[in-house]
Enzyme design. Structure first.
Site, PDB file in Angstrom:
ATOM      1  N   GLU A   1       0.743  -1.272   0.416  1.00 35.58           N
ATOM      2  CA  GLU A   1      -0.167  -0.023   0.004  1.00 35.58           C
ATOM      3  C   GLU A   1       0.676   1.032  -0.215  1.00 35.58           C
ATOM      4  OE1 GLU A   1      -3.995   0.455   1.873  1.00 35.58           O
ATOM      5  OE2 GLU A   1      -2.547   1.099   3.803  1.00 35.58           O
TER       6      GLU A   1
ATOM      7  N   LYS B   1     -13.172   2.163  -3.293  1.00 36.16           N
ATOM      8  CA  LYS B   1     -14.277   2.144  -2.536  1.00 36.16           C
ATOM      9  C   LYS B   1     -14.943   3.292  -2.931  1.00 36.16           C
ATOM     10  CE  LYS B   1     -11.475   2.859   1.413  1.00 36.16           C
ATOM     11  NZ  LYS B   1     -10.154   3.276   2.450  1.00 36.16           N
TER      12      LYS B   1
ATOM     13  N   HIS C   1       5.307 -26.541   3.914  1.00 37.27           N
ATOM     14  CA  HIS C   1       4.155 -28.030   2.956  1.00 37.27           C
ATOM     15  C   HIS C   1       3.668 -27.056   1.919  1.00 37.27           C
ATOM     16  CE1 HIS C   1       6.153 -30.399   5.624  1.00 37.27           C
ATOM     17  NE2 HIS C   1       6.449 -29.679   6.553  1.00 37.27           N
TER      18      HIS C   1
END
Length: 217
Positions: free
Chosen positions: A43, A189, A74
């Protein structure tokens, strides 16, 4: 130390063209720490415009991801060892357990097992291993380094946060970008609010949104 780490990241990103960095803490308590660093780094430095509003002519912030070592080994370490893309790694380990008592199993403590796995992965990535069987051949030369602290306590956690925050800020200075805004978040947004307006049956000039909502019918 943060400046050194920032320069190392610049070297990997801009000179070696490695686009991705993995953060691997060997501590269950830091399960969500890579996600925090992902938000902090991507960000802040995920920008393509410099402070003068000019388009960058070089690469900036890398892709950040990670998990605790016991999970990562894994899940995605296969790609880190033998994949076609080279991904740099930053390991985080601790000499002592954060708990007052450590569990001993088969003559070694659980913390010693974590350290053994972390050191082993670091060496395997860096040095690799030659084998006539291509499936078992490890080329090595996979860049990685280790942050090793005494134990995970409030002071150490604060130091880790400060280390990574300063690293990201230093890289932003070098790339000449503003690490302290997030314009890339704002557009989503705004559009989300337009969709909410459509769901609320308000008349809106948002034809492309109306096309998306047709899939819900």
């Amino acid at each position: 130390l943060p400046l050194f780490s920032a320069l190392l990241g610049i070297w990997n990103r801009n000179f070696l063209d490695y686009s991705t960095e993995a953060i691997i803490p060997y501590s269950q308590a830091l399960l969500y720490f890579p996600l925090h660093l992902q938000q902090l780094d991507m960000e802040s430095n995920g920008k393509s415009i410099d402070k003068n509003c000019e388009k960058l002519t070089y690469k900036s912030g890398p892709i950040i991801f990670g998990d605790i070592g016991t999970n990562a080994q894994h899940s995605f370490f296969q790609l880190l060892h033998q994949g076609t893309d080279i991904i740099s790694l930053e390991f985080i380990g601790f000499k002592k357990s954060q708990y007052q008592k450590d569990l001993k199993v088969k003559e070694t403590l659980s913390q010693e097992k974590l350290l053994s796995n972390m050191f082993a992965q670091s060496i395997a990535l860096a040095k690799g291993e030659k084998n006539k069987n291509p499936n078992k051949n490890f080329s090595g030369n996979r860049p990685n380094h280790i942050l090793l602290a005494n134990e995970l306590d409030p002071f150490t956690l604060g130091a880790l946060l400060s280390y990574f925050e300063n690293k990201v800020a230093f890289q932003g200075f070098i790339w000449d970008i503003n690490s302290f805004d997030q314009e890339g978040v704002q557009l989503g947004k705004v559009l989300a609010n337009k969709f909410l307006g459509l769901f609320a049956k308000k008349e809106m000039d948002f034809d492309i949104g109306k096309e998306y909502l047709k899939f819900l019918q």
